[in-house]
Design a protein around this motif. Structure first.
Motif, PDB file in Angstrom:
ATOM      1  N   GLN A   1      22.300  -4.797   2.200  1.00 30.22           N
ATOM      2  CA  GLN A   1      22.987  -4.939   3.486  1.00 30.22           C
ATOM      3  C   GLN A   1      22.588  -3.824   4.447  1.00 30.22           C
ATOM      4  O   GLN A   1      22.350  -4.058   5.631  1.00 30.22           O
ATOM      5  N   SER A   2      22.500  -2.603   3.921  1.00 32.48           N
ATOM      6  CA  SER A   2      22.132  -1.465   4.765  1.00 32.48           C
ATOM      7  C   SER A   2      20.721  -1.654   5.306  1.00 32.48           C
ATOM      8  O   SER A   2      20.468  -1.449   6.495  1.00 32.48           O
ATOM      9  N   LEU A   3      19.801  -2.048   4.431  1.00 35.31           N
ATOM     10  CA  LEU A   3      18.410  -2.229   4.869  1.00 35.31           C
ATOM     11  C   LEU A   3      18.318  -3.346   5.904  1.00 35.31           C
ATOM     12  O   LEU A   3      17.643  -3.214   6.921  1.00 35.31           O
ATOM     13  N   ALA A   4      19.008  -4.460   5.626  1.00 37.08           N
ATOM     14  CA  ALA A   4      18.942  -5.602   6.546  1.00 37.08           C
ATOM     15  C   ALA A   4      19.522  -5.219   7.913  1.00 37.08           C
ATOM     16  O   ALA A   4      18.924  -5.506   8.956  1.00 37.08           O
ATOM     17  N   GLU A   5      20.642  -4.541   7.903  1.00 36.33           N
ATOM     18  CA  GLU A   5      21.269  -4.208   9.184  1.00 36.33           C
ATOM     19  C   GLU A   5      20.451  -3.166   9.942  1.00 36.33           C
ATOM     20  O   GLU A   5      20.282  -3.247  11.152  1.00 36.33           O
ATOM     21  N   ALA A   6      19.929  -2.181   9.223  1.00 41.33           N
ATOM     22  CA  ALA A   6      19.161  -1.126   9.884  1.00 41.33           C
ATOM     23  C   ALA A   6      17.907  -1.699  10.555  1.00 41.33           C
ATOM     24  O   ALA A   6      17.452  -1.187  11.568  1.00 41.33           O
ATOM     25  N   HIS A   7      17.350  -2.773   9.976  1.00 38.20           N
ATOM     26  CA  HIS A   7      16.104  -3.328  10.520  1.00 38.20           C
ATOM     27  C   HIS A   7      16.300  -4.667  11.218  1.00 38.20           C
ATOM     28  O   HIS A   7      15.324  -5.321  11.577  1.00 38.20           O
TER      29      HIS A   7
ATOM     30  N   GLY B   1       0.821  -1.212   0.000  1.00 38.43           N
ATOM     31  CA  GLY B   1       0.000   0.000   0.000  1.00 38.43           C
ATOM     32  C   GLY B   1       0.851   1.257   0.000  1.00 38.43           C
ATOM     33  O   GLY B   1       2.042   1.230   0.309  1.00 38.43           O
ATOM     34  N   ARG B   2       0.184   2.339  -0.318  1.00 40.93           N
ATOM     35  CA  ARG B   2       0.850   3.624  -0.550  1.00 40.93           C
ATOM     36  C   ARG B   2       1.708   4.111   0.616  1.00 40.93           C
ATOM     37  O   ARG B   2       2.691   4.786   0.450  1.00 40.93           O
ATOM     38  N   ARG B   3       1.287   3.765   1.815  1.00 41.47           N
ATOM     39  CA  ARG B   3       1.974   4.329   2.984  1.00 41.47           C
ATOM     40  C   ARG B   3       3.240   3.560   3.352  1.00 41.47           C
ATOM     41  O   ARG B   3       4.018   4.010   4.194  1.00 41.47           O
ATOM     42  N   ALA B   4       3.451   2.416   2.730  1.00 41.91           N
ATOM     43  CA  ALA B   4       4.627   1.598   3.070  1.00 41.91           C
ATOM     44  C   ALA B   4       5.908   2.291   2.614  1.00 41.91           C
ATOM     45  O   ALA B   4       5.926   2.973   1.588  1.00 41.91           O
ATOM     46  N   SER B   5       6.964   2.130   3.397  1.00 39.11           N
ATOM     47  CA  SER B   5       8.263   2.696   2.990  1.00 39.11           C
ATOM     48  C   SER B   5       9.381   1.887   3.628  1.00 39.11           C
ATOM     49  O   SER B   5       9.120   1.012   4.466  1.00 39.11           O
ATOM     50  N   VAL B   6      10.610   2.218   3.274  1.00 39.50           N
ATOM     51  CA  VAL B   6      11.731   1.461   3.858  1.00 39.50           C
ATOM     52  C   VAL B   6      11.820   1.679   5.365  1.00 39.50           C
ATOM     53  O   VAL B   6      12.407   0.862   6.069  1.00 39.50           O
TER      54      VAL B   6
ATOM     55  N   LEU C   1      17.263  -7.506   9.992  1.00 39.55           N
ATOM     56  CA  LEU C   1      16.699  -8.614   9.203  1.00 39.55           C
ATOM     57  C   LEU C   1      17.810  -9.513   8.670  1.00 39.55           C
ATOM     58  O   LEU C   1      18.918  -9.042   8.405  1.00 39.55           O
ATOM     59  N   PRO C   2      17.507 -10.798   8.461  1.00 42.80           N
ATOM     60  CA  PRO C   2      18.497 -11.660   7.815  1.00 42.80           C
ATOM     61  C   PRO C   2      18.764 -11.187   6.385  1.00 42.80           C
ATOM     62  O   PRO C   2      17.860 -10.668   5.724  1.00 42.80           O
ATOM     63  N   LEU C   3      19.994 -11.389   5.950  1.00 42.39           N
ATOM     64  CA  LEU C   3      20.403 -10.974   4.611  1.00 42.39           C
ATOM     65  C   LEU C   3      20.842 -12.217   3.845  1.00 42.39           C
ATOM     66  O   LEU C   3      21.641 -13.001   4.352  1.00 42.39           O
ATOM     67  N   VAL C   4      20.304 -12.410   2.652  1.00 42.84           N
ATOM     68  CA  VAL C   4      20.652 -13.614   1.881  1.00 42.84           C
ATOM     69  C   VAL C   4      21.255 -13.208   0.539  1.00 42.84           C
ATOM     70  O   VAL C   4      20.616 -12.507  -0.244  1.00 42.84           O
ATOM     71  N   GLY C   5      22.467 -13.668   0.281  1.00 45.64           N
ATOM     72  CA  GLY C   5      23.096 -13.441  -1.021  1.00 45.64           C
ATOM     73  C   GLY C   5      22.694 -14.574  -1.949  1.00 45.64           C
ATOM     74  O   GLY C   5      22.815 -15.741  -1.606  1.00 45.64           O
ATOM     75  N   VAL C   6      22.171 -14.226  -3.124  1.00 49.47           N
ATOM     76  CA  VAL C   6      21.647 -15.244  -4.038  1.00 49.47           C
ATOM     77  C   VAL C   6      22.454 -15.259  -5.330  1.00 49.47           C
ATOM     78  O   VAL C   6      22.806 -14.204  -5.864  1.00 49.47           O
TER      79      VAL C   6
ATOM     80  N   VAL D   1       8.627  -7.193   6.170  1.00 47.36           N
ATOM     81  CA  VAL D   1       9.262  -8.378   5.565  1.00 47.36           C
ATOM     82  C   VAL D   1      10.098  -9.130   6.596  1.00 47.36           C
ATOM     83  O   VAL D   1      10.444  -8.584   7.646  1.00 47.36           O
ATOM     84  N   ASP D   2      10.423 -10.381   6.263  1.00 42.20           N
ATOM     85  CA  ASP D   2      11.193 -11.223   7.189  1.00 42.20           C
ATOM     86  C   ASP D   2      12.670 -11.289   6.823  1.00 42.20           C
ATOM     87  O   ASP D   2      13.478 -11.769   7.606  1.00 42.20           O
ATOM     88  N   ALA D   3      13.010 -10.877   5.618  1.00 40.62           N
ATOM     89  CA  ALA D   3      14.417 -10.966   5.192  1.00 40.62           C
ATOM     90  C   ALA D   3      14.624 -10.123   3.941  1.00 40.62           C
ATOM     91  O   ALA D   3      13.654  -9.726   3.273  1.00 40.62           O
ATOM     92  N   VAL D   4      15.891  -9.862   3.650  1.00 42.00           N
ATOM     93  CA  VAL D   4      16.252  -9.157   2.411  1.00 42.00           C
ATOM     94  C   VAL D   4      17.195 -10.074   1.631  1.00 42.00           C
ATOM     95  O   VAL D   4      18.151 -10.617   2.191  1.00 42.00           O
ATOM     96  N   ALA D   5      16.884 -10.270   0.346  1.00 38.38           N
ATOM     97  CA  ALA D   5      17.755 -11.081  -0.517  1.00 38.38           C
ATOM     98  C   ALA D   5      18.286 -10.205  -1.637  1.00 38.38           C
ATOM     99  O   ALA D   5      17.587  -9.306  -2.109  1.00 38.38           O
TER     100      ALA D   5
END
Ligand code: KG4
Ligand code: ZN
Length: 354
Positions: free
Chosen positions: A102-108, A67-72, A110-115, A79-83
């Protein structure tokens, strides 16, 4: 599990949100028009454009999903993770996605997955239908031609790969020589529709004894054919040197159709042989060249009556996209094969997958 995916390995800036197999949003901002002037991807330009566009692309993916109000700012509760795509790809371009993820995962927290990007292409079909494993994946993109035995998610055996020009690359180079514009694959695909596939007998580089691919000889055969027909500057037959005189439409269409037929025959024949040899009944084709109309037709015909099945993702999941990256990240986290607390070492090097 809901995962934000980020893909910046080449010239598509993409972010997507995937929940299980469902794509909640998928935003792809293509840089094709900017690179077209150079008839190929300019790595420095790609990195700069990812830097400019990625924040807005991520914001758009979050709004489209939640939805419109969502942001980083509230990513942590959405969300549960960032890939992210860890490689292979253009180094500068990959780094933009990696640093953002990496910045988003660390700031929140969250687990970070490299794919691995190719793993994304190999599994993307799972976003639209359940395909039982094991299967044989043919990945045909701008930088890769790979035959991969997908035993299970996370268990792969690369049977063969590009020795020189990848399938997409050879489409792009031939199109450049014929002055058909960039990207070359769709242009050749279109032009070939008006031509005769048996007009020129180009070689089928089957390379017996190996599952590797090599298309550079076929590319040279096309260049010589055009030169010998008197349309190119003899002695300067290089992909970068375009046909000198304007090519008649019929000649061009026949060359495109015959060239495309040779690439397609090679890909289909080798893949069917590999499937037989490894006792696999299901084939999945992924990557940008999987959008090719003739490849789809000939695979469908090739498996008929042989007890084999072939699946293609829809075209928007064949070309580069972050949904496939989020999907692989989600599967990996759910499988428990990596810890949810720390999915990747953030300083981990960008590696190939085999
Ligand atoms: O997978 P992709 O989007 O990016 C990479 O990971 O490289 O693939 C891009 C490649 C380009 O070489 C493009 O010319 C080719 O896919 N391509 C096609 C078609 N559509 C895209 N090749 C043949 N026929 C098509 N219809
Ligand atoms: Zn790709």
């Amino acid at each position: 599990m809901t995962v934000l995916g980020i893909e910046t390995s080449c010239d598509e800036t993409s972010a997507a949100v995937v929940r299980g197999r469902r794509i909640l949003s998928s935003i792809v901002s293509s840089q094709v028009e900017s690179h077209a002037a150079f008839a190929g991807v300019v790595p420095e330009l790609a990195s700069r454009m990812h830097m400019e566009r990625l924040p807005a692309v991520i914001a758009a993916a979050l709004c489209a999903a939640f939805g419109r109000r969502a942001s980083v700012r509230d990513l942590g509760r959405r969300v549960d993770a960032v890939a992210f795509t860890q490689g292979p790809g253009l180094m500068g371009a990959l780094l933009v996605g990696k640093v953002a993820a990496q910045s988003l995962a660390e700031a929140h927290g969250l687990p970070l997955v490299g794919v691995n990007h190719l793993e994304g292409h190999a599994l993307a079909v799972g976003l639209v239908r359940r395909v039982a494993m094991p299967y044989l994946a043919l990945i045909v993109s701008g930088g890769h031609t790979e035959l991969v035995l997908v035993r299970a998610a996370g268990r792969y055996r690369v049977l063969g790969r590009t020795r020189d020009d990848a399938a997409g690359e050879v489409f792009d180079k031939v199109a450049k020589f014929l002055r058909l514009g960039y990207p070359g694959g769709p242009a050749v695909d279109r032009c070939a529709r008006e031509g005769r596939a048996d007009a020129v007998d180009f070689p089928r580089p089957l390379l017996p004894g190996t599952w590797d691919f090599s298309f550079s000889g076929l590319k040279t055969a096309v260049l010589y054919h055009v030169r010998d027909a008197g349309y190119a500057d003899a002695g300067r037959v290089r992909p970068a040197v375009p046909a000198r005189r304007r090519l008649p439409r019929g000649f061009l269409a026949d060359v495109c159709a015959s060239f495309q037929e040779a690439v397609v025959d090679t890909l289909v024949e080798k893949t069917l042989r590999a499937a037989r040899c490894h006792g696999v009944r299901t084939i999945v084709v992924g990557g940008g060249v999987a959008a090719n109309r003739r490849l789809r037709e000939k695979f469908a015909r090739g498996v008929r009556g042989r007890g084999l099945r072939v699946h293609f993702p829809p075209p928007e999941l064949c070309t580069d996209n972050a949904a496939m990256i989020a999907y692989v990240g989600e599967r990996r986290l759910r499988s428990g094969r990596i810890s949810r607390r720390h999915a990747v070492n953030p300083s981990m090097a960008i590696r190939s997958w085999a």
